[in-house]
Structure formats: C-alpha cells, structure tokens
Scaffold this motif. Structure first.
Motif, PDB file in Angstrom:
ATOM      1  N   ALA A  38       2.556  10.810   7.635  1.00 12.14           N
ATOM      2  CA  ALA A  38       1.377   9.914   8.474  1.00 12.14           C
ATOM      3  C   ALA A  38       0.017   9.510   8.699  1.00 12.14           C
ATOM      4  CB  ALA A  38       1.667  10.032  10.305  1.00 12.14           C
ATOM      5  N   ASP A  39      -0.778  10.285   8.819  1.00 15.04           N
ATOM      6  CA  ASP A  39      -1.958   9.930   8.603  1.00 15.04           C
ATOM      7  C   ASP A  39      -2.716   9.245   7.302  1.00 15.04           C
ATOM      8  OD1 ASP A  39      -2.183  11.586  11.066  1.00 15.04           O
ATOM      9  OD2 ASP A  39      -2.452  13.848   9.462  1.00 15.04           O
ATOM     10  N   ALA A  40      -1.724   9.506   5.521  1.00 16.47           N
ATOM     11  CA  ALA A  40      -2.140   9.251   4.944  1.00 16.47           C
ATOM     12  C   ALA A  40      -1.816   7.387   5.172  1.00 16.47           C
ATOM     13  CB  ALA A  40      -1.716   9.701   3.530  1.00 16.47           C
ATOM     14  N   TYR A  85      -3.522   1.356   5.958  1.00 15.99           N
ATOM     15  CA  TYR A  85      -3.599   0.242   6.524  1.00 15.99           C
ATOM     16  C   TYR A  85      -4.802  -0.059   7.187  1.00 15.99           C
ATOM     17  CZ  TYR A  85       1.744  -0.828   6.734  1.00 15.99           C
ATOM     18  OH  TYR A  85       2.455  -1.487   6.749  1.00 15.99           O
ATOM     19  N   ASP A  86      -5.630   1.206   6.858  1.00 14.41           N
ATOM     20  CA  ASP A  86      -6.892   0.795   7.375  1.00 14.41           C
ATOM     21  C   ASP A  86      -7.814  -0.280   6.202  1.00 14.41           C
ATOM     22  OD1 ASP A  86      -6.649   1.641   9.793  1.00 14.41           O
ATOM     23  OD2 ASP A  86      -7.267   3.591   9.199  1.00 14.41           O
ATOM     24  N   ARG A  87      -7.911   0.315   5.318  1.00 14.63           N
ATOM     25  CA  ARG A  87      -7.915  -0.098   3.586  1.00 14.63           C
ATOM     26  C   ARG A  87      -6.802  -1.643   3.415  1.00 14.63           C
ATOM     27  NH1 ARG A  87      -7.695   5.140   2.066  1.00 14.63           N
ATOM     28  NH2 ARG A  87      -5.914   4.467   0.787  1.00 14.63           N
ATOM     29  N   ARG A  88      -5.924  -1.462   3.521  1.00 14.20           N
ATOM     30  CA  ARG A  88      -5.070  -2.681   3.361  1.00 14.20           C
ATOM     31  C   ARG A  88      -4.444  -3.078   1.825  1.00 14.20           C
ATOM     32  NH1 ARG A  88      -1.844  -4.245   8.045  1.00 14.20           N
ATOM     33  NH2 ARG A  88      -1.157  -5.695   6.023  1.00 14.20           N
ATOM     34  N   THR A  89      -4.802  -1.725   1.115  1.00  8.05           N
ATOM     35  CA  THR A  89      -4.537  -2.031  -0.185  1.00  8.05           C
ATOM     36  C   THR A  89      -4.296  -0.410  -0.617  1.00  8.05           C
ATOM     37  OG1 THR A  89      -5.037  -2.761  -2.759  1.00  8.05           O
ATOM     38  CG2 THR A  89      -7.009  -1.754  -1.083  1.00  8.05           C
ATOM     39  N   PRO A 132      -1.941  -4.589  -3.245  1.00  6.56           N
ATOM     40  CA  PRO A 132      -2.904  -5.350  -1.796  1.00  6.56           C
ATOM     41  C   PRO A 132      -1.728  -4.730  -0.767  1.00  6.56           C
ATOM     42  CG  PRO A 132      -2.232  -7.303  -2.670  1.00  6.56           C
ATOM     43  CD  PRO A 132      -2.246  -6.438  -4.050  1.00  6.56           C
ATOM     44  N   LEU A 133      -0.911  -4.000   0.872  1.00 10.06           N
ATOM     45  CA  LEU A 133      -0.388  -3.093   0.613  1.00 10.06           C
ATOM     46  C   LEU A 133      -0.096  -4.001   2.065  1.00 10.06           C
ATOM     47  CD1 LEU A 133       1.232  -0.730   1.957  1.00 10.06           C
ATOM     48  CD2 LEU A 133      -0.722  -0.436   3.313  1.00 10.06           C
TER      49      LEU A 133
END
Length: 490
Positions: free
Chosen positions: A234-236, A241-245, A254-255
């Motif tokens: 979950a942490d990773a 998602y913070d970087r969206r990639t 791209p995520l």
C-alpha cells in the motif's frame, strides 16, 4: 483426460494452420493499386514487399486489404512528391514505398513506410482544432499531435479529390484495424517520409489474455500487451499515485486506475497488496492499477455486434464456462482517449454523495421504456448509495408515485402509453409532486425538445449517452436541496 486434452489441442492447432494464409495473396492487388494511383497523380513510385511469406489468419487478411489500399493511396497523394520536387531535393525521381512483415509473439507487425515529404504536424493540429477534436488549452506532445490525423474529418489535403481530403481517411483505417483487435502507430519526419506500424492479431479465433478484476467486473487484456507485472504494498502504491507515473529503467509509464478509465466515479481503492500491469501498445505505454490480477487464460475470441464494435478500447469478447461474458479491453487506447477527451466534470467532483448517504438513502425514480437503460442507471445509482424505483412509462410512474415520493426523477421522452412530456405535466400539476426535481434524459436533443422541456418545468436536460459524473452532480445538487422529510409514504 490428459489424452483428450492433447487430442483437442492438436485438432485446434491443425484448424489454425488451415485458417492461416500467406500475406503474398495480397501482393498483386497492392502492386496494381500503386501502379494505377501513380498514373492518376502523375508521380513515379516503386513498391517493395518484404516478409510476404508470413502467414495471417484468413479473416485478418480479408479485413486488412482495404485499409492497406487506402494507406498506399495516401502515400502517393499526400506523401510522395512529384518527380521535379524530388529531383530538386536530391532524391531519386521515383518514390519508394516499403511494406515489411514480421511475427512478434502472437502478433504480426506490418510496417508501411515511404520516403516522401512526411506529415505537416502543424497543419494536422490546426485541422484537429477546427474539427473540435482538441481544445487550445490541451498541451500535446509532437507525437500526440501527429496521432490527431486519425480523427474524423482531419486531412492534410488542401483540395478535395477522389484520392485525398474526403474527410473519411485515417479514422476509417484505424477503425477497421481496431475492429479486428489490431492497433496502428505513426512516426514521421519532415522531408524524410512517414512510417505506419500496424500490429495485427495472429488469429481471430484463439488468443492468450490476462484476466483482471475492476470493481465487480471481470475483464480480459491481451497478454501480448503485458511487458511486466508489479506487486506493490500500500505505501509503495500511494507513492506511485503521488508521482502519477512508474519509472522502470529508462522507460516511463503513466499510471492509470482501470475503474476510472472505464468511467466509474469514486476514489482509488488501495489494498494491502496491489497489482500493476505495465502495458505497451505500439509506442505507447501505461501502468495499469487493477483491483485483482486473476491470471493467464487462453480464450476463444467472439466478435462484437455492430452496436459496440466501434467502441474505443474494446477489442472483442469471450464467453466463460459459467456463461458470463467478458470484454477484451485495450487499456492503452482507453488512456489515450481519456487524455484527448475535452475537459469535463471529474468523477472526484461528486464528494457530496457521501454527505447525502448520512441518514435514510434518497430515492431516485428512473422512468424509461428501455430495460437496458433502467438496469444500467439503477446499478450506477445503487453503487452510489441511492434507493432506486424504476418505471417503464409515464402511467407506471404515476401509479408508483401514489405510494412513494422520490427525491429526484430521471425521465425519458419517448415511451408508450404516456411519454416524458405528459408525465412532467402531470407531476407539475399535482401539488403533492410539483416540487420533485426532474432530469430529462433523451436521445432527442434538438432545441425544440429542450425548449419544450424547459417550459414544462424540467430542471435539467441531458442527452443520451449521458456522462455519469454529470448526472450524479445533478442528483447530488437536487437531493441536497430536497426537503429532509421526503421519505416513503405508506
């Protein structure tokens, strides 16, 4: 059982071999197209075909013939210069068009290139802006601008002729290729030529897929697209998602969250362990977060009906042993569509639903003569925590309104016995029902229908197919404004 399975596999492989035909069956047809078109446009051109011995499924070869002809005509009409211009630029008088084929995994890569003038990206972008495919606010890379040539009505031709500029060009080509589960990419360099890379399924009958789950839906993704699979805590996952990639080596993915690509509203579900698929379709790559990775499976591909055959991102379907239908998706194409789509209210713009859920769930009445529309809309609303009443026409709705007062009514126009306009008149004429907000949803979106709806007191008018986020926003605003004592009457 093992012997039977082995026999079945052998029979299946023999059948595949019977369906396979060499690409060289198209050679004479393609050579003739180049000769005829070159005479018509008064240009000189040579066609070279490499790898013609590669075998394709008979159905794939039949489908790819017309798109290839169209692309060859485009190369001659748009790409290759006249002999005088080529000589002045230091090129040979005769232009060169090259087609090569090779097998990659369970796909066929077909590469069509020419040594012409290349694509004027700025002109393509201007035409796409004029056609409404993009807005000036959208920031696009050069590659994304080049892909706009696949938009409907986008052409680089200055004059409309029988060969070029008819407005039914590369969009038709891509649709034909997509309809058989293929995809197409484009690269171009000004003055050096253009290259189209078409990826085609080896067979239309059986393929390897990765089965995944998005919410309650089970979906299939072609195994040929999957480059890698990540299993993250979950942490990773939150960090991604913070970087969206996702960065792997020198590649950037791209995520995207599969449920959101499919249009579902709501927050991303991050679990203790999360599956992320790294997908590649041509030169485009994405990282896809799925709710569950079920596993690999060999499936029999079923063609879609004409109603959904052109839906972007849906490559086909299969039937599971329990009788359920599973769609075969191309998430890379879904992500590309989402990126080029004009700005619209985001799914995150419906947080007020959680506030509405406090206390008794609001009642929404869906009035539509289509069973499919009633079911789809009901599932959407129930997923958002509403109680749903359904009625098949105005008469049925009025009967139910004697016992229930909904917070909002969603009403179609064309229905048997009593249409949406007559239902609205009856509701507005009844003091007990007059204040119920009405959202009219119809494929009849002409100004006269909108004006008539407004005169009758309809609160909002949406066209079919509606955007889920927009509909939910309307419902949230009306439920929040509704009187708190609006509950069932007994």
């Amino acid at each position: 059982v093992l012997a039977q399975a082995r026999t079945s596999r052998d029979v299946q492989q023999e059948l595949m071999r019977m369906r396979a035909v060499p690409f060289s069956n198209l050679n004479e047809r393609l050579y003739r197209i180049v000769r005829q078109t070159a005479r018509e446009v008064e240009k000189k051109a040579e066609l070279e075909i490499e790898g013609a011995q590669v075998e394709l499924d008979r159905g794939v070869l039949e489908k790819i013939g017309a798109p290839l002809e169209h692309m060859l005509r485009n190369s001659l009409a748009h790409g290759l210069e006249t002999p005088e211009v080529r000589t002045a630029a230091g090129k040979p008088e005769a232009g060169r068009i090259h087609i090569s084929l090779r097998q990659e995994s369970n796909e066929i890569a077909l590469i069509l290139s020419d040594d012409g003038a290349g694509i004027d990206v700025d002109k393509v972008y201007e035409k796409a802006l004029a056609a409404g495919h993009v807005t000036p606010e959208q920031k696009l890379t050069e590659q994304e601008k080049m892909h706009l040539i696949f938009g409907s009505g986008v052409s680089t031709a200055d004059q409309v002729t029988e060969l070029a500029g008819r407005g039914v060009g590369m969009d038709v080509v891509r649709n034909e290729i997509t309809s058989i589960g293929g995809r197409v990419d484009i690269t171009s360099k000004r003055g050096a030529g253009t290259t189209f890379t078409i990826y085609l399924p080896l067979t239309l009958a059986v393929t390897q897929v990765v089965m995944v789950r998005a919410g309650q839906a089970t979906l299939a993704i072609s195994a040929a697209m999957v480059e890698n699979v990540l299993r993250l805590k979950a942490d990773a996952m939150s960090g991604l998602y913070d970087r969206r990639t996702v960065e792997i080596g020198d590649r950037s993915y791209p995520l995207h969250y599969l449920q959101q690509l499919l249009g579902a509203a709501g927050a991303t579900e991050i679990q203790p362990y999360n599956s992320v698929l790294l997908l590649r379709s041509g030169i485009q790559r994405i990282a896809l977060h799925v709710d569950e990775l079920i596993g690999n499976q060999e499936i029999v591909v079923k063609s879609l009906g004409p109603q959904v055959a052109r839906v972007p991102g849906v490559a086909g379907a299969t039937v599971r042993p329990d009788g359920s239908i599973v769609l075969i998706l191309n998430p890379v194409q879904l992500a590309h569509q989402a990126r080029l789509a004009p700005p619209r209210p985001a799914a995150e713009a419906v947080p007020a639903v959680d506030e509405v859920r406090a206390g008794t769930a609001a009642i929404v009445m869906v009035v539509d003569d289509s069973l499919t529309v009633r079911k789809i809309t009901s599932r959407l609303l129930e997923r958002e925590g509403y109680q749903v009443l359904t009625a098949k026409d105005g008469v049925d709705a009025l009967q139910q309104l004697k016992d229930n007062l909904p917070a909002v009514m969603l009403v179609d126009i064309e229905m048997p016995r009593m249409d949406g306009f007559d239902l609205t008149k009856n509701v507005r004429a009844d003091p007990r029902l007059a204040k119920i907000p009405i959202v009219m949803i119809s494929s009849r979106t002409a100004d006269k229908h909108r004006n008539q709806a407004a005169q009758l007191g309809v609160n909002a008018f949406l066209g079919k197919p509606y955007q889920e986020a927009e509909l939910l926003q309307h419902i949230v605003s009306y439920v929040g404004a509704a009187s708190p004592d609006r509950t069932q009457l007994h």
